[in-house]
Design a protein around this motif. Structure first.
Motif, PDB file in Angstrom:
ATOM      1  N   LEU A  55      44.509  35.251  41.485  1.00  0.00           N
ATOM      2  CA  LEU A  55      44.145  36.461  41.655  1.00  0.00           C
ATOM      3  C   LEU A  55      44.147  37.229  42.736  1.00  0.00           C
ATOM      4  O   LEU A  55      44.656  38.403  42.582  1.00  0.00           O
ATOM      5  N   ARG A  56      44.163  36.395  43.694  1.00  0.00           N
ATOM      6  CA  ARG A  56      44.654  36.947  44.942  1.00  0.00           C
ATOM      7  C   ARG A  56      46.069  37.677  45.192  1.00  0.00           C
ATOM      8  O   ARG A  56      46.282  38.641  45.471  1.00  0.00           O
ATOM      9  N   LEU A  57      46.896  36.627  44.680  1.00  0.00           N
ATOM     10  CA  LEU A  57      48.501  36.884  44.814  1.00  0.00           C
ATOM     11  C   LEU A  57      48.969  37.857  44.012  1.00  0.00           C
ATOM     12  O   LEU A  57      49.489  38.798  44.256  1.00  0.00           O
ATOM     13  N   LYS A  58      47.993  38.081  42.789  1.00  0.00           N
ATOM     14  CA  LYS A  58      48.397  39.305  41.989  1.00  0.00           C
ATOM     15  C   LYS A  58      47.991  40.682  42.688  1.00  0.00           C
ATOM     16  O   LYS A  58      48.511  41.522  42.128  1.00  0.00           O
ATOM     17  N   ASN A  59      46.871  40.424  43.271  1.00  0.00           N
ATOM     18  CA  ASN A  59      46.120  41.801  43.745  1.00  0.00           C
ATOM     19  C   ASN A  59      46.529  42.254  45.301  1.00  0.00           C
ATOM     20  O   ASN A  59      46.511  43.536  45.550  1.00  0.00           O
ATOM     21  N   ILE A  60      47.007  41.189  46.292  1.00  0.00           N
ATOM     22  CA  ILE A  60      46.966  41.753  47.452  1.00  0.00           C
ATOM     23  C   ILE A  60      48.183  42.663  47.853  1.00  0.00           C
ATOM     24  O   ILE A  60      49.161  42.613  47.282  1.00  0.00           O
ATOM     25  N   ALA A  61      47.939  43.605  48.868  1.00  0.00           N
ATOM     26  CA  ALA A  61      48.916  44.375  49.247  1.00  0.00           C
ATOM     27  C   ALA A  61      50.018  43.668  49.724  1.00  0.00           C
ATOM     28  O   ALA A  61      49.742  42.660  50.757  1.00  0.00           O
ATOM     29  N   ARG A  62      51.065  43.718  49.509  1.00  0.00           N
ATOM     30  CA  ARG A  62      52.366  42.910  50.025  1.00  0.00           C
ATOM     31  C   ARG A  62      53.141  43.778  51.076  1.00  0.00           C
ATOM     32  O   ARG A  62      53.302  45.054  51.134  1.00  0.00           O
ATOM     33  N   GLU A  63      53.959  43.022  52.152  1.00  0.00           N
ATOM     34  CA  GLU A  63      54.702  43.614  52.935  1.00  0.00           C
ATOM     35  C   GLU A  63      55.700  44.520  52.184  1.00  0.00           C
ATOM     36  O   GLU A  63      56.202  44.069  51.128  1.00  0.00           O
TER      37      GLU A  63
END
Lengths: 265, 151, 771
Positions: C396-404
Motif C-alpha cells: 500500500l505504501r509503495l503504491k502511494n508514496i511520492a517518488r523521486e
C-alpha cells in the motif's frame, strides 16, 4: 534539601538505641538514596558503620544477614545467591543498576516496609526472622504487620530449610518499580505464596498458601491456587496500574511461579 | 567534620558537613567529571568507585568514605582513555554527559566479571542511562573493548 | 571523497568521553551567585501579596526579585527566527501564575543552601482561579489562561485569546469533502499522542557575568545562542550589542533547549547586582518547568479508490501547548506539513485545527516537532486502510508514496528531487523478514508475535526562513579557522561541518580549527533545530570553503605570475598545471597575511533554501505479545533511512539508533502525567521512565542514499525524522499479533490487556484479528 544537625557514630548497639530514643528528630542512616530525595530535617543522624552489621554469615540452621549488607552483596555472595533456587538474586537483580545496589541496604529496605520492594516478598516467602535492638528476634511477618516504632533493625535471619522458591515481578519497563510482585516457596506440607507491590506491602496469601501446602502440583490445581490468591488479596490503583489489572496479573504471576517451583520439585 | 581517605591514589583530608553528599564534595574540590543528572539515584552519571566498587556518589554521604578508597575517572585516566578511544571511534560519545559515569562502570565491569556474556554486560551496565545513543553504539564499543562473544 | 562519507571520530570526542570540564557548570566563575526560583503551588492564580523582607535579610542573600523588580515587556522564550511566529505571552516574572511550578520569585545567594533557605522565608498569598486542565475542554472554558491585554503576535496565527485558542490553522488543497465522497473506501479514526519529556542528560543551566565593557556575557547550555541574545535584549530593553551568548559543550537538547528557560533569571540577577550568577535546574525542575512535547488529538479520515490509491487525506487536530505558546503554531503546522506530502496520488488533502492554552507546563520543541504526532496518526490510519482493504501495508505504501521525480506537495507541486523511500521499504522488509512473518506468528503458549510498519518524512531546515552564514579563514600558519554559529549538542555537527570544509579545501581534518556558537564571533545561525545544521549551515560552509579556495587560487596565481585558469590547488600547494612552478600553502599563507601584497583570505557565504528537502525512513517492528498480561516485548526494529548523502556514517547511525530508542520509549511507556489539580506526577526518572539498556532488544539500521542537489554533497538531514516511525510500526505489530488496535499512546500492557479481554474470543484464545 535534606539536612543533618549532628552525626552520631555509636560503637555499641545500646548506644545507638539510646540516641535514637532519647534525642528528638533522630534517625538511622541506611543507604541514603531515598533520604536524599526528601526534605527531612534530622537533628541527629545515627550511622551504624561501627557496629559490624555488614556481612553474610552461615550458621548451622540459619543464614545471618547484617542490616548494612547491600543488595549487591546478596546478589553475588554464594551464601545467598546459590540458595533457595536463587530467589533472592532474582528479586534484587531487578533493582536499577549495580551502582544503586552497592548502596541500598537490606536493613533499610526491610525496616521501611516499602510496598514496591522486590526484596521483601522474596524474604517473606522464606522462613525469615528479623532481629531488632529492642524487640529482639521476631518473624518478618510479625514485623511487617505491627506498627512502626523506634527500633533498630540489626540482622535478618533466614532458616536454611532447603525449600524451593521462585520470584516473579511485572514491570511496565525494565528499570521501573514493579506493578506487582509474587513469590512462591515450597517444602512438603509448607507452601507459601506472597504478593507484593499491590501497591501496598507484601502479604502472605493465606488460603492459597494452605492449598499449596496440601497439593501435589497437578495442572488444574495451579490455576485454582492462582485464582484463590488473587481473590483473597486486596489491590489498589496508582499510576502504574489499576486494582483490577493487578488482580489479573496476580493470577498469572502466581501460576507461573508455582509452575516454576513445581518443575524443580 | 574532617574525613581522611584515599582519592585517586592520594591520601586526602577534607572538611565536610554531615549532610554533604560525595558528588557535591568531589565537584567542590575540582573533580568536575562528576555530573548530577537526576534527583532520584536513577541515572548513573555520578558513578565513582568506592573501594573499587561502582557506586552513585550523589547518594553517598561524604563522611562514609572515611578510611576508604575513592576513584574517579581522573584517577584512571590512561585506562579510561583506552576505552574512550574505542567509544569515540564508534561515534558513541555523542553529547558526552553520561560518558564519565559510563566509562567508570565499564572499567569496573572489566575488573569484576570474567569473560562475561552480552547479557551479563547489559545487566551490569543497566544503571547507566543515556538519551543520545540508544545504547547500541555503546554496546558495540564495550564488546570491542572486552572481546565479548555473543551468547 | 577523502573525508565526506567517512566515519571520522568527533573532534571533541576524547575530551567529553573522559570527563573533561568543558560544559557550562564547569566553566562558571568561582564567586558566582547561586540562583534559585520560588515556584507557584497553584495551577492558576494571581499573586495578591508577596513579602520578601525576611529572605532578603538572610545573611548571604544578595538579591530577591519579584514581578515588581523586573521589566514588564512581554516577550517569547522561543528559539525561532525573527519575527517569531510565537506569541509574546511571557514576562520575566508575572503577577499571574499559570501552572504549578511557574516562577514567582528569584533568589540569588552565596551558595545553594542559603538560597534554598531564603526561598522558604518568602511569604506569598494567592487568589486561586479554576485551572484549565483538560485540553479537550479548554476552548471557551470559563477560565482564560491569558487574560492580559498586552499579548502580542508578530503576525496572525489565528489566536482567539479569550477562548484559550493560541492558533487556528487550516490548510486545504483540492476539495476534501467532495473527494472523500468519491472514494470507494473510507476509514476514520481518532488518535491521541501523549506529552513526552526530552530527558537529555544535562539539565538546563546558564551563568552570566558583566565583562570589562560592562556587557552581559551569557554562557548557556542552549541550542539557540542568537535567538537567546535577541530574547534577552527584548526582555531587558537592552541593545543586542550589549549582550553576548556563548554555547560551550552541552549535554544534549533534543529541542528542549530551543526554549530559553533559565537565561532571563541569571540575567536579572547579574543586571541587578553586577555580580556573576549561575542557575542550574535540577531534574525535577527540568521536568516541571521547561517544555515537553505537545499532546495532541488527531482525527484522520482517509479515502481510497478500489485499487488502494489514496485519494483524500483529512487531519483534524487539537494540540495542547500548556501555559505559554512558544512553539504552539509551528509544531501544529509541521504536524500537517510533514505528513500529508508523503502520499502524492491524493486529489485533496486538508489539515486543520486549534492549539489551546491550558494551565500546565508549556509544551515546546521536541525532536520531530509535530511530525512525530502526525506520523503516528496518519500511518496508523494507513495501516487501518490496509487492513480494511485486505492489502499488504508495505505494498500500500509503495503504491502511494511520492517518488523521486514526481510532483511533491511539500514543494507545492514541484518535483521531488531526492527520495529513496521505495528502496528503504524494500530493504526494511528484507531486514525484518516481512515475507515470512507478516502478519503474525503463533508458537503455541501464551505469547504471539506480529510485525508492522510505518513510513515518515521530515524536513531539512525551514524553507525560506532558516539562513546560516559561515566563514573560513586562512591563518598565517597555513591552517584554517572555520567560524560557524550552529550548535553541536552532541550530534557531532562541528565535526561534520569541518569534514565538509576540509573536503572542499582538500586538507586534513586537523588543519581546520572549528569555532562555534559565540554571538560576538560567529556568523549568524539559527541554531540546531528543524534539522537545519547539516543542510543549511553545511551548504554555507561548503560555499564559504569554495569561496576561500578560489581566493587561494587567485593569490597563488598572482604569486606564481600565472592566470587563475593556469593554476590548481590540492590542499598542499598551488601549482601551475603541468609545471614545477608552485608555492606551498604555508608559505602562501604567510605571504598573504604578513608579506608585501598582504590580504588575509576569508571565504564567506550565507545560505538559505527555498525548499526543505525531506529525509525519509521506513520503520519495521516485530513484537511478541503475552496474551495473559498484555505485555508487549519489542523483539526487533529495523529502520532504513534516506538522508541523502551520509556525511559521517558512524554519527548518522547513532542519530538513527538514538532517535529510534526515543521513539520506542514514546510508543511503549513514556508518559507525562498530571494529577487532577494539575501537579506533574512524572517529575523524576523514577516516575518518568526512559528506555534503559535492558529495554532495548535488536535494532537494525541501514541507509539507502539518494542525492539531494540542493544539499552539501547531496545531503539532507537526519536529526529529527528518526523518532517518528516506532509508535505506528509497533502499534501495527501489536494489532497483527493480537487484534488490538491502540489509538492512544503509550501502548501499555494494561491497555492491551483490557482490549484483549474486552474483545473476548476468538481473540483471547486463538487470536485471529477480525476482518
Amino acid at each position: 534539601m535534606f539536612t543533618v544537625g549532628r552525626l552520631a557514630q555509636p560503637n555499641t548497639i545500646g548506644e545507638a538505641y539510646r540516641v535514637l530514643t532519647e534525642e528528638r528528630d533522630a534517625a538511622i542512616l541506611g543507604g541514603c538514596a531515598f533520604l536524599r530525595m526528601g526534605s527531612r530535617k534530622i537533628s541527629t543522624a545515627i550511622d551504624l558503620t561501627n557496629l559490624g552489621l555488614k556481612g553474610i554469615r552461615e550458621h548451622a540452621d540459619w543464614l545471618e544477614i547484617g542490616a548494612m549488607t547491600t543488595f549487591r552483596m546478596l546478589e553475588t555472595d554464594p551464601l545467598t545467591s546459590k540458595r533457595f533456587d536463587g530467589v533472592l538474586v532474582e528479586a534484587v537483580k531487578q533493582v536499577l543498576g549495580v551502582q544503586f545496589r552497592n548502596l541500598v541496604t537490606v536493613g533499610a529496605t526491610v525496616f521501611s516496609k516499602y510496598g514496591f520492594s522486590d526484596l521483601i516478598p522474596a524474604l517473606l516467602v522464606l522462613e525469615t526472622e528479623v532481629e531488632l535492638a529492642n524487640a529482639g528476634r521476631i518473624t518478618l511477618e510479625t514485623f511487617l504487620n505491627r506498627p512502626s516504632g523506634k527500633d533498630i533493625l540489626l540482622r535478618v535471619w533466614i532458616r536454611q530449610d532447603g525449600r524451593r522458591a521462585a520470584y516473579r515481578s511485572f514491570r511496565n519497563s525494565a528499570s521501573d518499580f514493579p506493578v506487582l510482585t509474587a513469590a512462591v516457596s515450597w517444602l512438603p506440607g509448607q507452601g507459601r505464596i506472597v504478593i507484593g507491590a499491590r501497591p501496598s506491602k507484601a502479604e502472605i496469601a493465606v488460603k492459597a498458601s494452605q492449598i499449596l501446602s496440601e497439593m501435589d502440583f497437578d495442572g488444574p490445581k495451579i490455576d485454582e491456587i492462582a485464582s484463590i490468591a488473587a481473590a483473597e488479596m486486596s489491590f489498589g490503583s496508582n499510576m502504574r496500574g489499576s486494582a483490577e489489572y493487578r488482580r489479573e496479573l496476580c493470577k498469572v504471576l502466581v501460576k507461573r511461579a508455582v509452575a516454576e517451583v513445581a518443575a524443580c520439585k | 567534620m574532617q574525613i581522611e581517605f584515599v582519592l585517586n591514589d592520594k591520601q586526602t583530608v577534607w572538611e565536610v558537613s554531615p549532610d554533604e553528599f560525595l558528588a557535591d564534595t568531589l565537584r567542590k574540590h575540582g573533580l568536575l567529571s562528576i555530573r548530577k543528572g537526576c534527583n532520584t539515584s536513577n541515572c548513573g552519571l555520578c558513578t565513582v568507585w568506592i573501594d573499587g566498587k561502582p557506586t552513585l556518589s550523589c547518594s553517598v554521604l561524604s563522611f562514609r568514605v572515611e578510611g576508604k578508597t575513592v576513584t574517579t575517572i581522573e584517577g584512571v585516566s590512561e585506562e579510561a582513555a583506552d576505552f574512550a578511544r574505542i567509544l569515540v571511534a564508534e561515534g558513541a560519545d555523542q553529547c558526552g554527559f553520561c560518558s564519565p559515569g559510563f566509562v567508570m562502570t565499564v572499567l569496573a565491569l572489566k575488573r569484576e566479571l570474567t569473560a562475561p556474556t552480552e547479557e551479563e554486560v547489559v545487566h551490569y551496565l543497566t544503571g547507566n542511562l543515556c538519551r543520545c545513543t540508544g545504547y547500541l553504539g555503546q554496546m558495540r564499543a564495550v564488546k570491542t573493548y572486552l572481546g565479548v562473544t555473543q551468547r | 571523497m577523502k573525508l565526506v562519507g567517512k566515519g571520522v571520530p568527533k573532534i571533541d570526542g576524547m575530551a567529553i568521553a573522559t570527563g573533561k570540564p568543558v560544559y557550562t557548570e564547569d566553566l562558571v566563575l568561582a564567586n558566582a551567585l547561586v540562583v534559585k526560583i520560588l515556584r507557584s503551588p497553584h495551577a492558576f492564580a494571581r499573586i495578591t501579596s508577596i513579602d520578601v523582607a525576611k529572605a532578603a535579610a538572610l545573611e548571604g542573600v544578595e538579591c530577591v526579585l519579584t514581578y515588581r523588580d523586573v521589566p514588564q515587556n512581554r516577550f517569547t522564550l522561543a528559539g525561532q527566527s525573527y519575527p517569531e511566529p510565537s506569541p509574546y505571552d511571557r514576562l520575566i516574572l508575572d503577577p499571574i501564575v499559570r501552572y504549578i511550578g511557574d516562577e514567582v520569585a528569584v533568589v540569588a545567594a552565596v551558595d545553594e543552601k542559603t538560597a534554598a533557605q531564603a526561598l522558604e522565608l518568602i511569604q506569598v498569598e494567592y487568589e486561586v482561579f479554576e485551572p484549565v486542565l483538560d485540553f479537550e475542554t479548554a476552548i471557551g472554558h470559563s477560565s482564560v489562561v491569558h487574560p492580559e491585554d498586552d499579548v502580542h503576535c508578530n503576525f496572525d496565527i489565528g489566536m482567539v485569546k479569550d477562548r484559550n485558542i493560541v492558533s487556528t490553522q487550516k490548510w486545504e488543497v483540492g476539495n476534501i469533502e467532495e473527494e472523500l465522497r468519491k472514494c470507494d473506501v473510507v476509514v476514520e479514526e481518532t488518535f491521541y499522542t501523549q506529552a513526552n519529556a526530552q530527558c537529555m542528560m544535562e539539565t538546563q543551566r546558564a551563568f552570566n557575568y558583566l565583562d570589562h565593557l560592562g556587557r552581559l556575557v551569557v554562557v548557556s547550555s542552549t541550542q539557540v545562542p542568537f535567538h537567546a541574545r535577541r530574547m534577552l535584549a527584548r526582555a531587558f530593553d537592552l541593545p543586542t550589542s550589549r549582550i553576548r551568548v556563548i554555547k560551550p559543550r552541552i549535554g544534549g537538547g533534543f529541542g528542549s533547549k530551543q526554549t530559553s528557560c533559565v537565561e532571563i533569571f541569571t540575567a536579572a540577577v547579574t543586571l541587578k547586582t553586577g555580580k556573576p550568577a549561575i542557575l542550574v535546574y535540577d531534574r525535577e525542575e527540568t521536568f516541571t518547568c521547561t517544555t515537553s512535547r505537545h499532546a495532541m488529538r488527531l482525527k484522520v479520515t482517509l479515502g481510497a479508490d478500489k485499487e488502494g490509491v489514496i485519494r483524500a487525506v483529512d487531519i483534524q487536530g487539537l494540540s495542547d501547548t500548556g501555559a505559554y505558546g512558544e512553539h504552539a503554531s509551528t509544531v501544529f503546522m509541521v504536524t500537517g506539513e510533514k505528513t500529508l506530502p508523503l502520499y502524492n496520488k491524493t486529489k485533496a488533502v486538508r489539515f486543520m485545527g486549534h492549539v489551546v492554552y491550558t494551565n500546565k507546563p508549556a509544551a515546546g520543541a521536541y525532536r520531530g516537532y509535530g511530525a512525530t504526532q502526525g506520523t503516528f496518526a496518519l500511518e496508523s490510519a494507513v495501516n487501518l486502510l490496509a487492513e480494511k482493504m485486505g492489502l499488504d501495508p508495505a505494498e500500500l505504501r509503495l503504491k502511494n508514496i511520492a517518488r523521486e521525480g514526481e510532483p511533491f506537495l511539500g514543494y507545492k507541486g514541484d518535483i521531488l528531487e531526492s527520495s529513496a523511500l521505495n528502496r528503504c521499504i524494500e530493504k526494511g522488509k528484507e531486514l525484518i523478514g516481512w515475507a515470512a512473518k507478516y502478519p503474525k506468528q503463533e508458537y503455541g503458549g501464551s505469547k504471539v508475535r506480529g510485525i508492522g510498519m510505518a513510513v515518515t518524512m521530515q524536513g531539512s531546515g525551514i524553507a525560506n526562513i532558516d539562513t546560516a552564514s559561515a566563514e573560513v579563514r586562512l591563518n598565517d600558519n597555513g591552517d584554517f579557522s572555520l567560524l560557524i554559529g550552529s550548535t553541536d549538542m552532541g550530534t557531532g555537527s562541528d565535526t561534520i561541518l569541518a569534514q565538509m570544509a576540509a573536503e572542499v579545501l582538500e586538507v586534513s581534518l586537523n588543519q581546520i580549527i572549528v569555532h562555534a556558537a559565540d554571538t560576538d564571533v560567529s556568523p549568524f545561525d539559527p541554531g540546531s533545530y528543524a534539522s537545519s545544521t547539516t543542510y543549511v549551515t553545511g551548504m554555507a560552509v561548503v560555499r564559504a570553503a569554495e569561496d576561500l579556495k578560489q581566493q587561494i587560487l587567485a593569490e597563488g596565481a598572482k604569486f606564481l605570475q600565472a592566470t587563475e585558469e593556469e593554476v590548481e590547488f590540492n590542499g598542499h600547494t598551488v601549482r601551475v598545471t603541468g609545471t614545477e612552478k608552485m608555492i606551498g600553502l604555508k608559505k602562501l599563507a604567510q605571504q598573504v597575511v604578513v608579506g608585501p601584497d598582504h590580504r588575509q583570505l576569508v571565504g564567506n557565504a550565507t545560505y538559505g533554501s527555498p525548499i526543505s528537502p525531506p529525509p525519509f525512513i521506513a520503520g519495521f517492528a516485530e513484537v511478541e505479545v503475552d496474551r495473559e498480561t498484555g505485555k508487549v516485548e519489542l523483539l526487533d526494529f529495523a529502520a532504513v533511512v534516506d538522508c541523502g548523502t551520509v556525511i559521517n556514517p558512524h554519527l548518522a547511525r547513532i542519530q538513527v539508533e538514538g532517535g529510534l530508542v526515543q521513539g520506542i520509549g514514546m510508543a511503549l511507556y513514556e508518559d507525562v502525567r498530571y494529577d487532577n489539580k494539575g501537579k506533574l506526577l512524572t517529575n523524576s526518572f523514577m516516575q518518568y521512565k526512559i528506555p534503559c539498556r535492558k529495554d532495548i532488544g535488536t535494532v537494525r539500521v541501514a541507509f539507502k542514499e539518494s542525492f539531494e542537489p540542493t544539499g552539501p554533497f547531496g545531503a539532507k538531514s537526519v536529526g529529527e525524522v528518526v523518532i517518528n516511525t516506532p509508535a505506528a510500526a509497533i502499534a501495527a505489530a501489536v494489532y497483527h499479533a493480537v487484534g488490538v488496535r491502540i489509538t492512544r499512546l503509550p501502548i501499555t500492557p494494561e491497555k492491551v490487556f483490557i482490549s484483549l479481554t474486552a474483545c473476548n474470543t476468538p481473540f483471547g484464545a486463538q487470536g485471529h484479528p477480525p476482518s
